[in-house]
Write an enzyme that holds these catalytic residues in place. Structure first.
Site, PDB file in Angstrom:
ATOM      1  N   ASP A  13       0.810  -1.220   0.000  1.00 44.40           N
ATOM      2  CA  ASP A  13       0.000   0.000   0.000  1.00 44.40           C
ATOM      3  C   ASP A  13       0.846   1.275   0.000  1.00 44.40           C
ATOM      4  O   ASP A  13       0.415   2.314   0.484  1.00 44.40           O
ATOM      5  CB  ASP A  13      -0.949   0.053   1.221  1.00 44.40           C
ATOM      6  CG  ASP A  13      -1.806  -1.186   1.322  1.00 44.40           C
ATOM      7  OD1 ASP A  13      -2.273  -1.645   0.279  1.00 44.40           O
ATOM      8  OD2 ASP A  13      -1.980  -1.697   2.444  1.00 44.40           O
ATOM      9  N   LYS A  16       2.460   2.359  -4.997  1.00 41.07           N
ATOM     10  CA  LYS A  16       3.215   1.937  -6.192  1.00 41.07           C
ATOM     11  C   LYS A  16       2.416   2.179  -7.468  1.00 41.07           C
ATOM     12  O   LYS A  16       2.970   2.534  -8.507  1.00 41.07           O
ATOM     13  CB  LYS A  16       3.580   0.446  -6.109  1.00 41.07           C
ATOM     14  CG  LYS A  16       4.507   0.108  -4.969  1.00 41.07           C
ATOM     15  CD  LYS A  16       4.753  -1.375  -4.880  1.00 41.07           C
ATOM     16  CE  LYS A  16       3.544  -2.175  -4.476  1.00 41.07           C
ATOM     17  NZ  LYS A  16       3.029  -1.936  -3.133  1.00 41.07           N
ATOM     18  N   GLY A  40      -4.309  -4.000  -4.305  1.00 38.27           N
ATOM     19  CA  GLY A  40      -5.327  -3.005  -4.637  1.00 38.27           C
ATOM     20  C   GLY A  40      -4.625  -1.732  -5.042  1.00 38.27           C
ATOM     21  O   GLY A  40      -4.430  -0.845  -4.235  1.00 38.27           O
ATOM     22  N   HIS A  41      -4.186  -1.686  -6.276  1.00 35.81           N
ATOM     23  CA  HIS A  41      -3.459  -0.504  -6.737  1.00 35.81           C
ATOM     24  C   HIS A  41      -4.449   0.582  -7.136  1.00 35.81           C
ATOM     25  O   HIS A  41      -5.348   0.349  -7.932  1.00 35.81           O
ATOM     26  CB  HIS A  41      -2.544  -0.878  -7.902  1.00 35.81           C
ATOM     27  CG  HIS A  41      -1.408  -1.755  -7.482  1.00 35.81           C
ATOM     28  ND1 HIS A  41      -0.609  -2.435  -8.363  1.00 35.81           N
ATOM     29  CD2 HIS A  41      -0.944  -2.064  -6.256  1.00 35.81           C
ATOM     30  CE1 HIS A  41       0.313  -3.117  -7.678  1.00 35.81           C
ATOM     31  NE2 HIS A  41       0.111  -2.908  -6.413  1.00 35.81           N
ATOM     32  N   GLN A 223       2.310  -5.706  -3.250  1.00 35.68           N
ATOM     33  CA  GLN A 223       2.624  -5.824  -1.823  1.00 35.68           C
ATOM     34  C   GLN A 223       3.965  -5.118  -1.544  1.00 35.68           C
ATOM     35  O   GLN A 223       4.339  -4.242  -2.287  1.00 35.68           O
ATOM     36  CB  GLN A 223       2.652  -7.288  -1.347  1.00 35.68           C
ATOM     37  CG  GLN A 223       1.270  -7.946  -1.327  1.00 35.68           C
ATOM     38  CD  GLN A 223       0.808  -8.459  -2.675  1.00 35.68           C
ATOM     39  OE1 GLN A 223       1.547  -9.087  -3.392  1.00 35.68           O
ATOM     40  NE2 GLN A 223      -0.435  -8.184  -3.027  1.00 35.68           N
TER      41      GLN A 223
HETATM   42  P1  IMP Z   1      -2.568 -12.583   1.473  1.00 36.21           P
HETATM   43  O1  IMP Z   1      -1.634 -12.008   0.470  1.00 36.21           O
HETATM   44  O2  IMP Z   1      -4.024 -12.322   1.154  1.00 36.21           O
HETATM   45  O3  IMP Z   1      -2.303 -14.038   1.740  1.00 36.21           O
HETATM   46  O4  IMP Z   1      -2.324 -11.845   2.877  1.00 36.21           O
HETATM   47  C1  IMP Z   1      -1.118 -12.010   3.619  1.00 36.21           C
HETATM   48  C2  IMP Z   1      -0.725 -10.707   4.301  1.00 36.21           C
HETATM   49  O5  IMP Z   1      -0.351  -9.755   3.312  1.00 36.21           O
HETATM   50  C3  IMP Z   1      -1.845 -10.036   5.104  1.00 36.21           C
HETATM   51  O6  IMP Z   1      -1.269  -9.363   6.195  1.00 36.21           O
HETATM   52  C4  IMP Z   1      -2.418  -9.028   4.134  1.00 36.21           C
HETATM   53  O7  IMP Z   1      -3.066  -7.955   4.787  1.00 36.21           O
HETATM   54  C5  IMP Z   1      -1.152  -8.582   3.430  1.00 36.21           C
HETATM   55  N1  IMP Z   1      -1.386  -8.082   2.071  1.00 36.21           N
HETATM   56  C6  IMP Z   1      -1.632  -8.792   0.960  1.00 36.21           C
HETATM   57  N2  IMP Z   1      -1.756  -7.999  -0.111  1.00 36.21           N
HETATM   58  C7  IMP Z   1      -1.577  -6.752   0.328  1.00 36.21           C
HETATM   59  C8  IMP Z   1      -1.546  -5.476  -0.324  1.00 36.21           C
HETATM   60  O8  IMP Z   1      -1.698  -5.344  -1.544  1.00 36.21           O
HETATM   61  N3  IMP Z   1      -1.310  -4.419   0.478  1.00 36.21           N
HETATM   62  C9  IMP Z   1      -1.089  -4.529   1.809  1.00 36.21           C
HETATM   63  N4  IMP Z   1      -1.089  -5.694   2.458  1.00 36.21           N
HETATM   64  C10 IMP Z   1      -1.333  -6.801   1.721  1.00 36.21           C
END
Ligand code: IMP
Length: 439
Positions: A13, A16, A40-41, A223
């Site tokens: 977040d 990017k 979620g870009h 991420q």
């Molecule tokens: P997952 O990727 O859904 O398996 O989540 C694993 C961890 O990564 C959790 O703490 C999510 O909140 C975090 N996470 C996954 N994608 C994002 C993102 O795009 N932004 C921020 N945190 C993320």
């Protein structure tokens, strides 16, 4: 023109999407290499806020080719919806959107399993519940369904049957959930695959051919480094390689093709989901944490969850600089700090009774959770920066803050963001980014 990677330096977040959108018109291709609809870009184009899940942020530059690499995991229905939304917004994808035939497919049982695991208190990571972990798990255990499999209903049915009868289905049934009927699951994936077929390609072959022909590529990370499967705060991580290193495997591109790496970081810190965050400010409704959340609109794009907020963690970001060897950093959301009299930066951690000092991120979860921040305090600037368009017009204290960040993390701050719009990014004159990419 050289190729550039844009990588998250914190917990995701970081903004990017906006940086990629800003730079995309300098590149012929934007290619994403890992993750899936957990991302979620957000990009603001002509005042309209647009959220992307799978599709690279370069898509809003009409001449730019966009690639989704083999390292990604795809939710087919969500991707089709996203394609429709992008096209309906006036950005046709025909002939410029390419999806790897080796990317993995998130099937409904994988999303169910993600939700089931999150429902159990001892396994809760705070995931986005989009099926990311179980899909990468299936990939690593050689049970995964790849985009290429979508072309043959019989192959697909066989693979789906093995998933429903294998560990994923078993764990679901043990948890009282129905993984679904393999024939119906395979049929739905097959139908979605037919709609996606015009975009499917050997994207490593395409990328390398285009680069041979002189095209330049922007590699888009999703991420952030602190969520990297190997280097993040394990087990509170996502299931892919989010660092610059991940792009080679996730796109089929050699390391020697990467000519520059731009880290992206907020001017403070946020995290969604569970896991250590030493500089988190959980200081009540009138506290700094809540002020950062309100000013920065810190709610998750995918899940709407309030993000955990805190001061900039220079230990974590210096760690990200080391892992990615950033040539420069873009600091986003500087304007969120406009209101603060004093600004703190976490420059070290202490642990234990005696306050043992740590200057890097520990591997042990227990130690990471016990880390307390050591702060340096800098004066704020108490001036609205949202209208500033030139580096030299930033308040002196804001420039001093950015220089302090650069010095503590070991990479030059090359760009700063002062608002969500494309026009609200300021490139430091003479910086590596300006020199190398003519921004
Ligand atoms: P997952 O990727 O859904 O398996 O989540 C694993 C961890 O990564 C959790 O703490 C999510 O909140 C975090 N996470 C996954 N994608 C994002 C993102 O795009 N932004 C921020 N945190 C993320």
């Amino acid at each position: 023109m050289p190729n550039l990677a844009v990588v998250g330096a914190q917990w995701g977040d970081e903004g990017k999407g906006k940086v990629v959108d800003l730079l995309a018109d300098r590149f012929q291709v934007v290619a994403r290499y890992q993750g899936g609809p957990n991302a979620g870009h957000t990009v603001v184009v002509d005042g309209t806020r647009r959220a992307l899940r799978h599709i690279p942020s370069g898509v809003f530059r009409p001449g730019t080719r966009v690639v989704m690499g083999n390292g990604m995991v795809l939710d087919l229905d969500k991707l089709l919806l996203e394609i429709d939304e992008v096209e309906a917004a006036g950005f046709p994808l025909g002939g410029r959107f390419f999806l790897s035939d080796r990317a993995h497919v998130i099937l409904p049982p994988m999303a169910q399993l993600d939700a089931l695991a999150e429902a159990s208190p001892d396994r809760k990571i705070g995931t986005t519940q989009r099926g990311i972990g179980p899909t990468y798990e299936a990939k690593a255990s050689r049970q995964g369904v790849r985009v290429a499999d979508l072309a043959d209903l019989d192959v697909l049915r066989g693979k789906v049957e093995r998933i429903v009868q294998g560990p994923i289905g078993r764990r679901l049934r043990e948890g009282g959930m129905d993984p679904g009927e393999p024939g119906a699951l395979a049929r739905a994936a097959f139908d979605a695959g037919r709609k996606l077929a015009p975009h499917v390609a050997d994207t490593s072959l395409l990328l390398n051919r285009w680069m041979d022909e002189g095209a330049s590529v922007l590699f888009e990370g999703a991420q952030g480094t602190m969520l990297d499967l190997d280097h993040g705060s394990y087990p509170y991580v996502t299931s892919s390689s989010t660092t610059a290193a991940g792009l080679c495997a996730g796109l089929g591109v050699a390391p020697t093709r990467v000519h520059g790496i731009l880290g992206v970081s907020k001017a403070y810190a946020t995290r969604v989901g569970a896991g250590p965050m030493p500089s988190e400010l959980d200081d009540g409704p009138d506290g700094v944490g809540e002020r950062l959340r309100q000013r920065g609109r810190e709610y998750g794009t995918v899940t709407g969850r309030p993000r955990r907020c805190g001061w900039f963690d220079a230990v974590a970001t210096a760690y990200a600089t080391r892992l990615n060897r950033f040539d420069g950093v873009c600091v986003t959301l500087l304007d969120v700090l406009d209101a603060f009299e004093e600004i703190r930066v976490c420059v070290a951690y202490t642990v234990g009774e005696g306050g043992r000092r740590l200057d890097s991120v520990p591997a042990s979860l227990a130690e990471a959770e016990a880390c307390r921040p050591v702060y340096e305090t800098l004066p704020g600037w108490r001036t609205d920066t949202t209208g500033v368009r030139r580096w030299e017009d930033l308040p002196a204290n804001a420039r001093a803050y950015l220089d302090f960040l650069g010095a503590t993390i070991g990479a030059e701050v090359a760009v700063v963001g002062v608002g969500p719009d494309r026009t609200q990014s300021i490139v430091r004159p003479g910086s590596w980014l300006a020199r190398t990419f003519g921004v």
